[in-house]
Design a protein around this motif. Sequence first.
Motif, PDB file in Angstrom:
ATOM      1  N   ALA A 271       0.610  -1.271  -0.214  1.00  0.00           N
ATOM      2  CA  ALA A 271       0.164  -0.094  -0.111  1.00  0.00           C
ATOM      3  C   ALA A 271       1.303   1.117  -0.038  1.00  0.00           C
ATOM      4  O   ALA A 271       1.360   1.991  -0.761  1.00  0.00           O
ATOM      5  CB  ALA A 271      -1.080   0.132   0.563  1.00  0.00           C
ATOM      6  N   THR A 272       2.184   1.256   0.448  1.00  0.00           N
ATOM      7  CA  THR A 272       2.869   2.379   1.092  1.00  0.00           C
ATOM      8  C   THR A 272       3.668   2.633  -0.709  1.00  0.00           C
ATOM      9  O   THR A 272       3.382   3.851  -0.521  1.00  0.00           O
ATOM     10  CB  THR A 272       4.285   2.451   1.904  1.00  0.00           C
ATOM     11  OG1 THR A 272       3.371   1.660   3.155  1.00  0.00           O
ATOM     12  CG2 THR A 272       4.806   3.575   2.058  1.00  0.00           C
ATOM     13  N   VAL A 278       1.206   6.643  -7.139  1.00  0.00           N
ATOM     14  CA  VAL A 278       0.270   7.034  -7.380  1.00  0.00           C
ATOM     15  C   VAL A 278       0.618   8.569  -7.390  1.00  0.00           C
ATOM     16  O   VAL A 278       0.358   9.395  -8.180  1.00  0.00           O
ATOM     17  CB  VAL A 278      -1.223   6.988  -6.224  1.00  0.00           C
ATOM     18  CG1 VAL A 278      -2.135   7.966  -6.854  1.00  0.00           C
ATOM     19  CG2 VAL A 278      -1.333   6.248  -6.600  1.00  0.00           C
ATOM     20  N   MET A 279       1.538   8.964  -5.717  1.00  0.00           N
ATOM     21  CA  MET A 279       1.556  10.473  -6.418  1.00  0.00           C
ATOM     22  C   MET A 279       2.346  10.658  -7.002  1.00  0.00           C
ATOM     23  O   MET A 279       2.251  11.638  -7.637  1.00  0.00           O
ATOM     24  CB  MET A 279       2.201  10.264  -4.463  1.00  0.00           C
ATOM     25  CG  MET A 279       1.182  10.093  -3.158  1.00  0.00           C
ATOM     26  SD  MET A 279      -0.532  11.174  -4.070  1.00  0.00           S
ATOM     27  CE  MET A 279       0.771  12.809  -2.834  1.00  0.00           C
ATOM     28  N   ILE A 357      -6.424  -6.023  -2.691  1.00  0.00           N
ATOM     29  CA  ILE A 357      -6.177  -5.408  -1.307  1.00  0.00           C
ATOM     30  C   ILE A 357      -6.168  -3.937  -0.806  1.00  0.00           C
ATOM     31  O   ILE A 357      -6.210  -3.075  -0.179  1.00  0.00           O
ATOM     32  CB  ILE A 357      -7.061  -5.879   0.216  1.00  0.00           C
ATOM     33  CG1 ILE A 357      -8.556  -7.253  -0.416  1.00  0.00           C
ATOM     34  CG2 ILE A 357      -7.568  -5.308   0.790  1.00  0.00           C
ATOM     35  CD1 ILE A 357      -8.568  -8.014   0.083  1.00  0.00           C
ATOM     36  N   ALA A 358      -4.313  -4.266  -1.291  1.00  0.00           N
ATOM     37  CA  ALA A 358      -4.007  -3.564  -0.386  1.00  0.00           C
ATOM     38  C   ALA A 358      -3.353  -2.623  -1.593  1.00  0.00           C
ATOM     39  O   ALA A 358      -2.971  -0.762  -1.343  1.00  0.00           O
ATOM     40  CB  ALA A 358      -1.999  -3.585  -0.689  1.00  0.00           C
ATOM     41  N   CYS A 359      -4.046  -2.424  -2.402  1.00  0.00           N
ATOM     42  CA  CYS A 359      -4.256  -1.144  -4.296  1.00  0.00           C
ATOM     43  C   CYS A 359      -5.265  -0.129  -3.732  1.00  0.00           C
ATOM     44  O   CYS A 359      -5.153   0.661  -3.980  1.00  0.00           O
ATOM     45  CB  CYS A 359      -3.879  -1.862  -4.740  1.00  0.00           C
ATOM     46  SG  CYS A 359      -2.249  -2.240  -5.613  1.00  0.00           S
ATOM     47  N   LEU A 360      -6.274  -0.786  -3.062  1.00  0.00           N
ATOM     48  CA  LEU A 360      -7.544   0.414  -2.592  1.00  0.00           C
ATOM     49  C   LEU A 360      -7.499   1.586  -2.756  1.00  0.00           C
ATOM     50  O   LEU A 360      -8.000   2.478  -2.623  1.00  0.00           O
ATOM     51  CB  LEU A 360      -8.041  -0.574  -2.394  1.00  0.00           C
ATOM     52  CG  LEU A 360      -9.101  -2.012  -2.504  1.00  0.00           C
ATOM     53  CD1 LEU A 360     -10.231  -2.569  -2.063  1.00  0.00           C
ATOM     54  CD2 LEU A 360      -9.649  -1.935  -4.268  1.00  0.00           C
ATOM     55  N   ARG A 365      -7.001   6.850  -3.974  1.00  0.00           N
ATOM     56  CA  ARG A 365      -6.225   8.579  -4.336  1.00  0.00           C
ATOM     57  C   ARG A 365      -6.131   8.820  -5.106  1.00  0.00           C
ATOM     58  O   ARG A 365      -6.111   9.474  -5.797  1.00  0.00           O
ATOM     59  CB  ARG A 365      -4.907   8.170  -3.304  1.00  0.00           C
ATOM     60  CG  ARG A 365      -4.337   9.440  -3.292  1.00  0.00           C
ATOM     61  CD  ARG A 365      -4.956  10.618  -2.451  1.00  0.00           C
ATOM     62  NE  ARG A 365      -4.598  10.908  -1.293  1.00  0.00           N
ATOM     63  CZ  ARG A 365      -3.889  10.515  -0.237  1.00  0.00           C
ATOM     64  NH1 ARG A 365      -2.624  11.286  -0.800  1.00  0.00           N
ATOM     65  NH2 ARG A 365      -4.000  10.804   0.994  1.00  0.00           N
ATOM     66  N   ALA A 366      -5.757   7.910  -6.230  1.00  0.00           N
ATOM     67  CA  ALA A 366      -5.356   8.025  -7.545  1.00  0.00           C
ATOM     68  C   ALA A 366      -7.381   9.051  -8.119  1.00  0.00           C
ATOM     69  O   ALA A 366      -6.658   9.673  -9.956  1.00  0.00           O
ATOM     70  CB  ALA A 366      -5.480   6.887  -8.683  1.00  0.00           C
ATOM     71  N   THR A 367      -8.226   8.217  -7.768  1.00  0.00           N
ATOM     72  CA  THR A 367      -9.430   8.294  -8.730  1.00  0.00           C
ATOM     73  C   THR A 367      -9.252   9.509  -7.928  1.00  0.00           C
ATOM     74  O   THR A 367     -10.316  10.537  -8.870  1.00  0.00           O
ATOM     75  CB  THR A 367     -10.010   7.487  -8.236  1.00  0.00           C
ATOM     76  OG1 THR A 367     -10.434   7.500  -6.694  1.00  0.00           O
ATOM     77  CG2 THR A 367     -10.007   6.051  -8.705  1.00  0.00           C
TER      78      THR A 367
END
Lengths: 378, 220
Positions: A271-272, A278-279, A357-360, A365-367
């Motif tokens: 996730a991190t 994403v950032m 799940i970790a990508c959720l 944030r991406a959306t």
Amino acid sequence: MTNRRMYFKMIASSILRRKSRMTVALLAVAIGATVLLGLSAISYDIPRQMGREFRNYGANMIFVPADDNAKLEILAAKRAAEAIPADSLIGMTPYRYETARINMRGYDIVGVDFGQARKTSPFWRIEGKYPEAENEVLLGADIADFTQLAPGAEVNMTGLAADGSRYRSDMKISGIVRTGGVEDGFIFLRLDDLERLAGNPGTADIVELSAAAGADQLNALVSRIAGDVQGITPKLVRRVTHSETTALSKLRALILLVSAVVLALTMICVATTMMTVVMERRREIGLKKALGADNGGIAMEFIGEGILLGAGGGALGSVLGYFMSEAVSVNVFGRSVTMPWYFPVLAILASVAVTAIACLPPVRRATQVEPALVLRGE
Amino acid sequence: MDILKLANVSKIYGSVKALYEATMSVAEGEWLAIMGPSGSGKTTMMNIIGCMDRPTSGNVLLDGMDISNLSASELTHIRRDKIGLIFQQFHLISYLTALENVMVAQYYHSMTDEHEAMQALARVGLEDRAKHLPRQLSGGEQQRVCIARALINYPKLILADEPTGNLDEANEGIVIDVFKRLHGEGSSIIVVTHDPEVAEVADRTIFLEHGRISKIVLNR
């Protein structure tokens, strides 16, 4: 180039462009899958592995005569034991109890097949050696302490035979048995010696069995034997089976806990990493949205990356997990591990699920990235 | 017929009037330039016209449809179908070739079509650079890829944000020539620019100051 190829090209290129960051995430998933598969395989195999270890603590099933029979037939007991798979039956020891006088004092004597007793009662500690020759006895430690008899001494044993006659025999003490249990108060001799002296061959008071099986399997065997064989009542040695079940349950709970912690850490790492990605890609996400990508499309790209990451890490972890479980099994139990073929597949699927799940949170944030940011020259 | 119509459009953030009571229209096939200093409301107007933001009040009609109160998802669909965006900083995806960058717009619109994408690159004179990555292209070439990407889905309106802002004089001329050709083919174009020379080639120029339309100049 089709839409599907374009999709794979974008997610694969995105991963390859961030090799170092994605390698860290991939290794995190691989470690998670390694631990998951390794511990699952060990957990699956533990009843088999530990079952053999637990057999060092003695028999876990006994046959006793049915209510109206004073003795049970050893042949009938052997037939009943055929219900237990041959590779699970470690040993079967008939015990026949009689009384006799040794050096003019009364004792309980027990006729035993010592070859089988070594398998069903491996915890016996012997000073001297087991009886091997005719007319040798094994003295319980309490009796040895009381009588001050030692291995090598000879005693005179007299008793009443089954036909009412008296027998007399000189016996040599081959060893002293010390268990800390009731065995310390008995005198053991070979079953065929007792049958020769006291008659009534082929009978026993109790038969102890040691089977490498879990509590559920043993319960099923007891029910089956009780229904199929007349004259014998099978019983579980609940003290042993309960201890086994408790120990296995605690071990499995520990394995489950460790697996859960490792998977949680894997999720945090993925996730991190994905959040950082994403950032880093805000501008690209904004551009894609400006070009018409909807939130579903953006989410699918990041989840696709997560799934690729999960599948790759899961596959690597499955290989490492197999070697880990094998190494643990060989080093701890001295035996090779066995696992069903679908365990690695499940480990890969679990890795994919965990990564997805970790990508959720990063996907969320991406959306939230606004397409307008590409017009502001950010 | 007007391709775009703004009627009393305002965008207000708290007490800041980023855009206030803007009323204007763009005819089909017209080339409009928007000029103004920083903070005059150009970006706000672009966001609203480009379906990336909604006005606080007023009405925006794009190709006859009122888009003032559509949801973000509906605006995405409108933007995808009707707007072609060109950026000052090109915003090409670095790991995709020029051809694939054009196809990305097709991908998000409907279906990728390599032949059609190649034709779009040919329209801006870049068919021989199709397999090059953005870093292998000059600024002018990158901007022309950006233009090809904007054209690929046959948008009703081309919206260009400082399209020559990052280019040298030679490339600026090339890009303006591309715009002229598109205009000649009947495309409706809105260009936001700081450069009076770029604005002069448009049919009309709108000047923004403090969020208001301060002046409209007919260039021809």
